[in-house]
Design an enzyme around this catalytic site. Structure first.
Site, PDB file in Angstrom:
ATOM      1  N   GLY A 263       0.767  -1.242   0.000  1.00  0.00           N
ATOM      2  CA  GLY A 263       0.000   0.000   0.000  1.00  0.00           C
ATOM      3  C   GLY A 263       0.793   1.283   0.000  1.00  0.00           C
ATOM      4  O   GLY A 263       0.218   2.365  -0.185  1.00  0.00           O
ATOM      5  N   PRO A 298       4.845  -4.916  -0.674  1.00  0.00           N
ATOM      6  CA  PRO A 298       4.705  -3.753  -1.556  1.00  0.00           C
ATOM      7  C   PRO A 298       4.597  -4.177  -3.012  1.00  0.00           C
ATOM      8  O   PRO A 298       5.267  -5.113  -3.451  1.00  0.00           O
ATOM      9  CB  PRO A 298       6.020  -2.998  -1.324  1.00  0.00           C
ATOM     10  CG  PRO A 298       7.001  -4.080  -0.991  1.00  0.00           C
ATOM     11  CD  PRO A 298       6.228  -5.130  -0.244  1.00  0.00           C
ATOM     12  N   GLY A 299       3.736  -3.487  -3.741  1.00  0.00           N
ATOM     13  CA  GLY A 299       3.649  -3.699  -5.184  1.00  0.00           C
ATOM     14  C   GLY A 299       4.042  -2.421  -5.887  1.00  0.00           C
ATOM     15  O   GLY A 299       5.167  -2.243  -6.342  1.00  0.00           O
ATOM     16  N   ARG A 300       3.083  -1.483  -5.899  1.00  0.00           N
ATOM     17  CA  ARG A 300       3.268  -0.206  -6.587  1.00  0.00           C
ATOM     18  C   ARG A 300       4.598   0.476  -6.241  1.00  0.00           C
ATOM     19  O   ARG A 300       5.294   0.964  -7.127  1.00  0.00           O
ATOM     20  CB  ARG A 300       2.108   0.721  -6.191  1.00  0.00           C
ATOM     21  CG  ARG A 300       2.078   2.033  -6.931  1.00  0.00           C
ATOM     22  CD  ARG A 300       1.028   2.977  -6.314  1.00  0.00           C
ATOM     23  NE  ARG A 300      -0.225   2.324  -6.076  1.00  0.00           N
ATOM     24  CZ  ARG A 300      -1.256   2.298  -6.927  1.00  0.00           C
ATOM     25  NH1 ARG A 300      -1.165   2.915  -8.082  1.00  0.00           N
ATOM     26  NH2 ARG A 300      -2.372   1.668  -6.615  1.00  0.00           N
ATOM     27  N   ARG A 336      -5.614   2.889 -15.902  1.00  0.00           N
ATOM     28  CA  ARG A 336      -5.750   3.630 -14.638  1.00  0.00           C
ATOM     29  C   ARG A 336      -6.509   4.958 -14.760  1.00  0.00           C
ATOM     30  O   ARG A 336      -7.355   5.248 -13.920  1.00  0.00           O
ATOM     31  CB  ARG A 336      -4.391   3.830 -13.970  1.00  0.00           C
ATOM     32  CG  ARG A 336      -3.693   2.501 -13.618  1.00  0.00           C
ATOM     33  CD  ARG A 336      -2.448   2.698 -12.768  1.00  0.00           C
ATOM     34  NE  ARG A 336      -2.773   3.212 -11.462  1.00  0.00           N
ATOM     35  CZ  ARG A 336      -2.656   4.478 -11.087  1.00  0.00           C
ATOM     36  NH1 ARG A 336      -2.138   5.365 -11.912  1.00  0.00           N
ATOM     37  NH2 ARG A 336      -3.022   4.859  -9.896  1.00  0.00           N
ATOM     38  N   CYS A 368     -13.212   3.317 -28.882  1.00  0.00           N
ATOM     39  CA  CYS A 368     -14.565   3.861 -29.014  1.00  0.00           C
ATOM     40  C   CYS A 368     -15.272   3.939 -27.665  1.00  0.00           C
ATOM     41  O   CYS A 368     -16.279   3.265 -27.427  1.00  0.00           O
ATOM     42  CB  CYS A 368     -15.372   3.002 -29.976  1.00  0.00           C
ATOM     43  SG  CYS A 368     -14.499   2.760 -31.512  1.00  0.00           S
TER      44      CYS A 368
HETATM   45  C1  LIG Z   1      -2.699  -5.307  -3.983  1.00  0.00           C
HETATM   46  C2  LIG Z   1      -2.137  -5.911  -2.768  1.00  0.00           C
HETATM   47  C3  LIG Z   1      -0.856  -5.575  -2.337  1.00  0.00           C
HETATM   48  C4  LIG Z   1       0.000  -4.551  -3.026  1.00  0.00           C
HETATM   49  O1  LIG Z   1      -0.536  -3.277  -2.983  1.00  0.00           O
HETATM   50  P1  LIG Z   1       0.332  -2.014  -3.442  1.00  0.00           P
HETATM   51  O2  LIG Z   1      -0.526  -0.855  -3.181  1.00  0.00           O
HETATM   52  O3  LIG Z   1       0.616  -2.196  -4.895  1.00  0.00           O
HETATM   53  O4  LIG Z   1       1.571  -2.008  -2.623  1.00  0.00           O
HETATM   54  C5  LIG Z   1      -0.363  -6.215  -1.208  1.00  0.00           C
HETATM   55  N1  LIG Z   1      -1.094  -7.136  -0.544  1.00  0.00           N
HETATM   56  C6  LIG Z   1      -2.332  -7.490  -0.929  1.00  0.00           C
HETATM   57  C7  LIG Z   1      -3.077  -8.502  -0.157  1.00  0.00           C
HETATM   58  C8  LIG Z   1      -2.897  -6.892  -2.047  1.00  0.00           C
HETATM   59  O5  LIG Z   1      -4.136  -7.228  -2.420  1.00  0.00           O
END
Ligand SMILES: *Cc1c(COP(=O)(O)O)cnc(C)c1O
Length: 461
Positions: A263, A298-300, A336, A368
Site C-alpha cells: 500500500g 509492496p507492489g506499486r 488507470r 470507441c
Molecule cells: C494489492 C495488494 C498488495 C499490493 O498493494 P500495493 O498498493 O501495490 O503495494 C499487497 N497485498 C495485498 C493482499 C494486495 O491485495
C-alpha cells in the site's frame, strides 16, 4: 547488508537528471535533448519495438527494492513483492535475484513467481476467493503461508490439507476497519470492504485455526489499501493488529508471523508522500516489539516509478473549443485514468526548449469509449503527429491490467540495463489474438447445401 552478486551497478553519476522528472525514478532523464532510460535513448527503443511499448529500468527496480529492504532490514522484515502490480517474469526475477519473496493472489501468479525463481518458502498467497484447486496448488507447491480471508476458507483449507496429508501454514487476514484515505476503488481496510475477517471476530477465528488439525496457525495479515500517501492509517492498522496479537497470546495461542500488507504510495504528480523511513518507524513503534517474523507486501512502490508507457502521437485535432492529441496507446494498454481517474504525467521524448509555451489539450486514445481519455485540459507543449510521448509512473498496474479490448494486441515490455535493452514480452501478433477463438462445428454444417447436415447425421446414427 550484503548485496547479491546479481545486483546491477549503480546508475552512473552523469545519469542523474539536473531536475527530477515527475513520477519517474532518477534512472530516467533528458540527456542531449532526448529522454533516456539509463543509457538507452527512447527513440532507439521505439525504432526497435514500435509503439506503444512499456519500458522499465532495472536500476530503478533494484534501487526501489534496496531503498525499502534496507530501511526494513533492522526490523528483520521480509519484502514479498506483490506481483499483481507488474507480473512480467523479468521484473519478478529481478526482485527475486535481489532477495525478495512474492505475494500472489491467484494460481497463475503463484506459478509465475515460482517460474521466475522465487523460492516457494518466500511466497505468500492472498485473496478473498481462493478456490479449492488454488488451495491444493498452494499446498502442493509448499509455499510459506496462505493468508486466509474468511472462516469458510479456513474450513475448506483444513479439509484440503488433511486430504493431502499436509498441514497448511496460515495467517488470518484481518480487516482492521481503518480508513486508508485513498481512492475508494483501492481502499480495502474498512468494514464495508470485502477483504479479511472483521478484527472483532479475529481472536475467535484464531482459536478455531489453532484447533483445526489441517491448519498450522502462524499469525495475522492485514492490507488496508493501495497508494497510501499518509502514515497515520498504517500506524492505526498496525496498532490494532498488535493489540489483537496480545489478546490472542493471552488466550495461550502462539503468534509468530505478522504480514503488514502493501500500500505504500508513490508520487504521480506533486502529492505529499509517506516516506520509507517514516513507514519503517511506524512499524518499529507498533509491532516490532512483538517478536514476530514480519512480512511486507509492496507492489506499486517497487515498480511504479521504474516504468513508463511509450506512445506516438497519431493526430492532433483542433475542435471548436478543445484541442485533442490522439495517441496510439489506449485505455486497454493503460486503464488507470479510465478506471481510477488516475493522473499520469505526460512528457515528450524530444526535450522541449526552455520557456516553451504550454496550452491545454485533451490526451486521448483511439478506443470507441469516451473514457479512453488519459488527460483533460492538460497543459502541454505543442506536439505534432509522429512525435513520441511517454506516460510516466506506468510501471505499476499498467501492463499487468492491460487487455485486448477493441482487438488491440498486448503491447511489448522492454527492460533496460545500462546501455542494453531486452524485449521481455514481445508484441502480441494480431494472428495470435485471432487464433484464440474457435468457430462452433455447426457453422461448417450450415455452409453445406441444405440437407447435407441432416444426411450426415442420418449416416452417423
Ligand atoms: C494489492 C495488494 C498488495 C499490493 O498493494 P500495493 O498498493 O501495490 O503495494 C499487497 N497485498 C495485498 C493482499 C494486495 O491485495
Amino acid at each position: 547488508m550484503v548485496r547479491s552478486a546479481s545486483a546491477v551497478r549503480e546508475v552512473p553519476r552523469q545519469n542523474e537528471p539536473t531536475s527530477g522528472l515527475p513520477g519517474l525514478d532518477r534512472a530516467f532523464a533528458y540527456r542531449g535533448g532526448v529522454l533516456t532510460v539509463e543509457d538507452v535513448d527512447l527513440t532507439a527503443v521505439a525504432a526497435a519495438v514500435g509503439t506503444p511499448a512499456y519500458v522499465y529500468s532495472e536500476a530503478a527496480l533494484v534501487g526501489r527494492y534496496r531503498l525499502l529492504a534496507d530501511a526494513l532490514a533492522p526490523l528483520g522484515a521480509m519484502v514479498c513483492y506483490a506481483l499483481k502490480a507488474n507480473s512480467n517474469q523479468a521484473v519478478i526475477a529481478t526482485f527475486a535475484r535481489s532477495g525478495a519473496g512474492a505475494d500472489v493472489v491467484s494460481e497463475g501468479e503463484m506459478r509465475r513467481a515460482l517460474a521466475a525463481g522465487v523460492p516457494a518458502d518466500r511466497v505468500v498467497f492472498a485473496g478473498v476467493g481462493k478456490t479449492r484447486d488454488e488451495l491444493r496448488a498452494a499446498l502442493a507447491a509448499g509455499i510459506m503461508q496462505v493468508n486466509v480471508e474468511s472462516e469458510p476458507e479456513l474450513e475448506l483449507l483444513d479439509a484440503v490439507a488433511r486430504e493431502m496429508g499436509r498441514t497448511a501454514a496460515v495467517a488470518l487476514r484481518v480487516n482492521p476497519d481503518v480508513d486508508a484515505r485513498t481512492h475508494a476503488k483501492i481502499s480495502t481496510g474498512r468494514k464495508e470492504n470485502k477483504f479479511g475477517i472483521d478484527i472483532a471476530l479475529a481472536s475467535a477465528a484464531a482459536a478455531r485455526a489453532h484447533a483445526l488439525p489441517g491448519i498450522a496457525f502462524k499469525g495475522f495479515a492485514c492490507h488496508i489499501g493501495s497508494q497510501l500517501t499518509e502514515l497515520a492509517p498504517f500506524r492505526e492498522a498496525f496498532a490494532r493488529v498488535a493489540e489483537l496479537v496480545r489478546t490472542v497470546r493471552a488466550q495461550g495461542i502462539p503468534v509468530e508471523h505478522l504480514d503488514l500488507g502493501g500500500g505504500l504510495g508513490v508520487r504521480y504528480g506533486n502529492e505529499p508522500l509517506a516516506d520509507v523511513a517514516g513507514y519503517a518507524q511506524a512499524i518499529r513503534d507498533t509491532v516490532a516489539g512483538l517478536g514476530c517474523r514480519l512480512v511486507v507486501e509492496p507492489g506499486r512502490f517497487l515498480v511504479a516509478e521504474a516504468g513508463l508507457l511509450l506512445a506516438r502521437v497519431v493526430y492532433v485535432k483542433q475542435g471548436e473549443s478543445r484541442r485533442f492529441v490522439i495517441v496510439d496507446a489506449a485505455m486497454n494498454d493503460l486503464v488507470r485514468p479510465a478506471m481510477y481517474d488516475a493522473f499520469h504525467a505526460v512528457l515528450p521524448v524530444r526535450e522541449p526548449p526552455q520557456g516553451t509555451t504550454m496550452a491545454p489539450v485533451d490526451l486521448v486514445g483511439p478506443i470507441c469509449e469516451s473514457s479512453d481519455t488519459f488527460a483533460r485540459d492538460r497543459p502541454m507543449q505543442e506536439v505534432s503527429p509522429g512525435e513520441l510521448v511517454v506516460f510516466c509512473t506506468a510501471g505499476a498496474y499498467g501492463a499487468a491490467m492491460s487487455s485486448t479490448y477493441n482487438s488491440r494486441p498486448l503491447v511489448p515490455e522492454v527492460l533496460v540495463r545500462g546501455d542494453r535493452f531486452a524485449v521481455v514480452r514481445p508484441r502480441q501478433a494480431i494472428e495470435t489474438l485471432l487464433a484464440l477463438d474457435r468457430l462452433p462445428p455447426w457453422h461448417d454444417e450450415a455452409q453445406k447445401p441444405p440437407g447435407a447436415a441432416n444426411a450426415a447425421r442420418a449416416q452417423s446414427s
